[in-house]
Design a protein around this motif. Structure first.
Motif, PDB file in Angstrom:
ATOM      1  N   LYS A  63      -5.549  -2.479  -8.382  1.00 46.75           N
ATOM      2  CA  LYS A  63      -4.089  -2.391  -8.341  1.00 46.75           C
ATOM      3  C   LYS A  63      -3.678  -0.924  -8.264  1.00 46.75           C
ATOM      4  O   LYS A  63      -4.202  -0.097  -9.008  1.00 46.75           O
ATOM      5  CB  LYS A  63      -3.508  -3.001  -9.625  1.00 46.75           C
ATOM      6  N   PRO A  64      -2.717  -0.576  -7.401  1.00 50.76           N
ATOM      7  CA  PRO A  64      -2.287   0.828  -7.344  1.00 50.76           C
ATOM      8  C   PRO A  64      -1.476   1.205  -8.596  1.00 50.76           C
ATOM      9  O   PRO A  64      -0.834   0.360  -9.211  1.00 50.76           O
ATOM     10  CB  PRO A  64      -1.404   0.885  -6.097  1.00 50.76           C
ATOM     11  N   ASN A  72       6.085   9.312   5.126  1.00 53.07           N
ATOM     12  CA  ASN A  72       5.755   8.323   4.102  1.00 53.07           C
ATOM     13  C   ASN A  72       4.281   8.466   3.690  1.00 53.07           C
ATOM     14  O   ASN A  72       3.947   8.443   2.501  1.00 53.07           O
ATOM     15  CB  ASN A  72       6.030   6.923   4.668  1.00 53.07           C
ATOM     16  N   LEU A  73       3.409   8.653   4.684  1.00 56.41           N
ATOM     17  CA  LEU A  73       1.967   8.791   4.402  1.00 56.41           C
ATOM     18  C   LEU A  73       1.652  10.014   3.558  1.00 56.41           C
ATOM     19  O   LEU A  73       0.641  10.050   2.855  1.00 56.41           O
ATOM     20  CB  LEU A  73       1.179   8.859   5.715  1.00 56.41           C
ATOM     21  N   VAL A 123       0.825  -1.215   0.000  1.00 57.70           N
ATOM     22  CA  VAL A 123       0.000   0.000   0.000  1.00 57.70           C
ATOM     23  C   VAL A 123       0.855   1.259   0.000  1.00 57.70           C
ATOM     24  O   VAL A 123       0.383   2.348   0.334  1.00 57.70           O
ATOM     25  CB  VAL A 123      -0.992   0.026   1.191  1.00 57.70           C
ATOM     26  N   GLY A 124       2.128   1.120  -0.359  1.00 55.13           N
ATOM     27  CA  GLY A 124       2.983   2.308  -0.445  1.00 55.13           C
ATOM     28  C   GLY A 124       3.383   2.879   0.905  1.00 55.13           C
ATOM     29  O   GLY A 124       3.776   4.042   1.013  1.00 55.13           O
ATOM     30  N   LEU A 125       3.269   2.068   1.951  1.00 51.55           N
ATOM     31  CA  LEU A 125       3.680   2.523   3.288  1.00 51.55           C
ATOM     32  C   LEU A 125       4.684   1.520   3.845  1.00 51.55           C
ATOM     33  O   LEU A 125       4.316   0.482   4.408  1.00 51.55           O
ATOM     34  CB  LEU A 125       2.450   2.624   4.211  1.00 51.55           C
ATOM     35  N   PHE A 126       5.961   1.827   3.671  1.00 54.20           N
ATOM     36  CA  PHE A 126       7.022   0.903   4.091  1.00 54.20           C
ATOM     37  C   PHE A 126       6.915   0.631   5.590  1.00 54.20           C
ATOM     38  O   PHE A 126       6.641   1.532   6.381  1.00 54.20           O
ATOM     39  CB  PHE A 126       8.387   1.529   3.778  1.00 54.20           C
ATOM     40  N   GLN A 150      -0.747   7.487  -0.533  1.00 52.43           N
ATOM     41  CA  GLN A 150      -2.194   7.702  -0.554  1.00 52.43           C
ATOM     42  C   GLN A 150      -2.828   6.945  -1.725  1.00 52.43           C
ATOM     43  O   GLN A 150      -3.943   6.436  -1.604  1.00 52.43           O
ATOM     44  CB  GLN A 150      -2.527   9.199  -0.571  1.00 52.43           C
ATOM     45  N   GLU A 151      -2.088   6.829  -2.842  1.00 49.13           N
ATOM     46  CA  GLU A 151      -2.565   6.008  -3.964  1.00 49.13           C
ATOM     47  C   GLU A 151      -2.684   4.538  -3.536  1.00 49.13           C
ATOM     48  O   GLU A 151      -3.677   3.864  -3.825  1.00 49.13           O
ATOM     49  CB  GLU A 151      -1.594   6.135  -5.149  1.00 49.13           C
ATOM     50  N   GLY A 152      -1.684   4.047  -2.813  1.00 47.06           N
ATOM     51  CA  GLY A 152      -1.673   2.651  -2.384  1.00 47.06           C
ATOM     52  C   GLY A 152      -2.818   2.341  -1.439  1.00 47.06           C
ATOM     53  O   GLY A 152      -3.502   1.317  -1.569  1.00 47.06           O
ATOM     54  N   ILE A 153      -3.028   3.228  -0.486  1.00 48.74           N
ATOM     55  CA  ILE A 153      -4.102   3.008   0.486  1.00 48.74           C
ATOM     56  C   ILE A 153      -5.461   3.140  -0.201  1.00 48.74           C
ATOM     57  O   ILE A 153      -6.381   2.345   0.030  1.00 48.74           O
ATOM     58  CB  ILE A 153      -3.955   3.990   1.678  1.00 48.74           C
TER      59      ILE A 153
END
Lengths: 234, 234, 234
Positions: free
Chosen positions: C229-230, C211-212, A113-116, C218-221
Motif C-alpha cells: 500500500k502506498p 504529476n510524475l 498510483v498517485g498519477l491522476f 513516485q511513492e505510488g508507482i
C-alpha cells in the motif's frame, strides 16, 4: 507484451501501423487477445529513473497517436472484450466507433498510483458527462459496459460471443460505401465540431457542395434514381 | 410532396411559415402525415444538372431554416411518428424539443448515395455523443426511438397513439407561462451555451436581473406570495 | 431555514463554509435534511422592493459559489434525497459528483413565477442534452432520478436507504488517494475541458509530467511494483 501496455515502443508501433495505407485500406479495427484491451502506459517507463525528458516523450507520442486516430481518413473501430484502463480507456474514447462485450469494463485508475488520469481525461471527458468522468477519475473505480453505453463511451454493447461478428458487420457496412466520401465526411465532422454552430454550418455547406462535385456522389445519386447498386470509383 | 423532402421550395415555405407571428404565436409544432417525418433534401435537386450555384442555394437555405428555429422567440417542438433521415434528422436534432413515437427511427444515410451527411452532422453531432453520430454517419443505419432518447436526439418517447396527446401537453404547458419570459429565456439559453462557463455566468446574471424588471416577473412572484394564478401581460 | 432556499445570507454562508480548509479537508458532501435539497433563490429577495442592486448581488454571489465549487482543490459531492429546483438544481449540476435517491426529482421551474431559469441553465445545459434542458426550462416540469442519471445530471442513483452509505463509500474511496494528486487532477480536468482538443492534449501532457515529479506519484508507482500500500505524503 503484458496486458497490452502502451509503452513508448508500443505507441510508436501503433503510430506506424495506423499510418500504413497501401491504398486499399477502408477501416481499422483495434482488437485484442487476452482479458485486457489495454492497461495504459507502462509504469516502468514512468519512474524517476527514466527521467522527465523520457516522460515527455511518452505523453507526446501518446497524444500524437490519439490525434492521428481522428485525423486518419478511414474510420477506426475499437473492439473491446475486457478491461480498458487509463490510456487504454483513452484509446477506446478516442476511436470513432467502439463495440464492446457485456463483460467489458472501463476505468481511469491513475489515483491508485498517485498519477491522476489527466491525459485520458481529455478523451473521456469529451465522451461522457462531466460528472461520470470525474467520478471515474476521483475514485478509480471501473464502470461496466452498459454504463459505458449509457454515457456515450462506447457506441454498441453486445454479448461476448457476438462482439467480433458485430464489429465486422459495422466494418462491412462502412466498406459498402465510397472511400473518398467517407474520408471527406470524417475529416469534415471533426473540423465542424470544433467550430461555433453558425460557423460550423457555413463550413459544412461548402463541404456538401464539394462532395456533390465528386464522381462518386453523382454516381451514387444516379444509381439511386436508376434503382441499381452504385459502382464507386474509390 | 413525397416523403416531405426538403426541396428548395419546401425550405423557403418552411422559412416563411416559421417566421410568421401574428402576435399570438406561443409555440410551433412540426408534425407530419404519412410514415416519414422528412426524408431530407430532394436528390433531384442535387444532380450535376442543377449545378453548383443551385446546390449552394439549397444548403445555405437549409442552414438558415435550422438557425431560424433556434433564433425564434417561441419554442419549436418536433412531433415524430415515423422515419426522419438526413436533413430530416437534422431538423429533429435542431428543434428545441422532440417528442417521438416508439416506432420512429432516425438516420443519416447520405453515404448510400455518396453524399456524406455533413450538414446534418452539425446538428446531430451537437445532440448525441460523438461515437453515436459517427456510427450513424459512417454506416447509414437507422437508430430506434429508445436509442434516440438514450443519446439525447429526442427528449421524450411515447407509444404511437400518445404522441399527439403528449406533444400537445408539452405545448399547453408552455402556453401557461409568459410569452415574453419564454422568449428571453430561449434566446439567453442559446447565447450562454456558446460562451465559456464563467463568461456564461456573467451574461446569465445580467439576464436574470433584467428578467426581474419585467412586469410579468413581478406579477409572477407577487402571485406566488398571494397564492393565486398569475395574470401574464404577454 | 425553509426548504433550504439560497438566500443571499445562505449563499454567503455556503461560500465561507466551502472555502474553509484546516488542511485536513479531503472531500465535501452537500447533503440536506427534510424533503428538499434546495428550492433555489429566496423569492422574497427578488421583488421590486429589494431592488436591482440587491438582485445583482444575489446572482453574482450565487455564480461565485458555483464557480468556487469547481475551483476548490477537493471533490464536492451532492447527496440528493428529495427535490432540487431552480438554483438548487443548478447546485446539483455544478457539483463534481452527485448521488441521488430513486425518489429524488429535479426541476428548473422559474417560468411558473415569470423568472426563466437562465443562471441554472448555465450548469444544467452543460450537464444534460440541450433538448432535455430546454424541455425542463420551458415547461417547468420535474424529471425523476432515473432520467437525471440517463441524461448526466447525476452520476449515481440508489434506493433511498442507501444514499448516505453510497455517498460515504464514494467519499471514502476518494480519501484513499493522495490529496495533492486529486487537487492537481481536478484543476487540470476543468482547465483542459475549456480548451480545444489538441491544445487540451498539450496542456494535459505537461500536467502528467509534472504529476510524475510529485513525491506521492513516485511513492505510488514504487508501491505498485513492491506490491504494498502506498504511504501518501498529503
Amino acid at each position: 507484451m503484458c496486458r497490452n501496455a502502451l509503452s513508448l515502443s508500443m505507441l510508436n508501433q501503433l503510430h506506424t501501423a495506423l499510418s500504413a495505407d497501401d491504398g486499399d485500406l477502408r477501416v481499422i479495427i483495434l482488437s485484442h487477445t487476452g482479458p485486457v484491451f489495454s492497461a495504459g502506459h507502462d509504469l516502468k517507463e514512468l519512474t524517476a529513473k527514466t527521467g522527465r525528458e523520457y516522460h515527455e516523450k511518452v505523453f507526446s507520442t501518446c497524444s500524437s497517436v490519439m490525434n492521428l486516430i481522428q485525423d486518419l481518413p478511414v474510420p477506426v473501430i475499437a473492439q473491446v472484450q475486457g478491461l480498458a484502463t487509463a490510456a487504454g480507456c483513452q484509446l477506446v474514447a478516442t476511436c470513432d466507433i467502439a463495440v464492446a462485450s457485456e463483460q467489458s469494463r472501463f476505468a481511469t485508475p491513475g489515483v491508485h498510483v498517485g498519477l491522476f488520469c489527466t491525459t485520458p481525461g481529455v478523451a473521456v471527458g469529451r465522451a461522457v458527462p462531466r460528472k461520470v468522468a470525474l467520478e471515474m477519475m476521483f475514485t478509480g473505480q471501473p464502470i461496466g459496459a452498459q454504463d459505458a453505453l449509457l454515457h456515450g463511451l462506447v457506441s454498441k454493447v453486445v454479448p461476448e460471443d457476438k462482439v467480433e461478428e458485430e464489429t465486422l458487420k459495422v466494418a462491412a457496412k462502412i466498406c459498402e460505401f465510397s472511400k473518398e466520401v467517407t474520408a471527406l465526411g470524417k475529416a469534415s465532422f471533426y473540423a465542424q465540431m470544433a467550430l461555433e454552430k453558425k460557423a460550423a454550418y457555413r463550413f459544412a455547406e461548402k463541404v456538401m457542395v464539394d462532395n456533390l462535385s465528386l464522381e462518386d456522389s453523382q454516381e451514387g445519386i444516379g444509381a439511386f434514381f436508376e434503382k441499381r447498386k452504385p459502382k464507386w470509383k474509390s
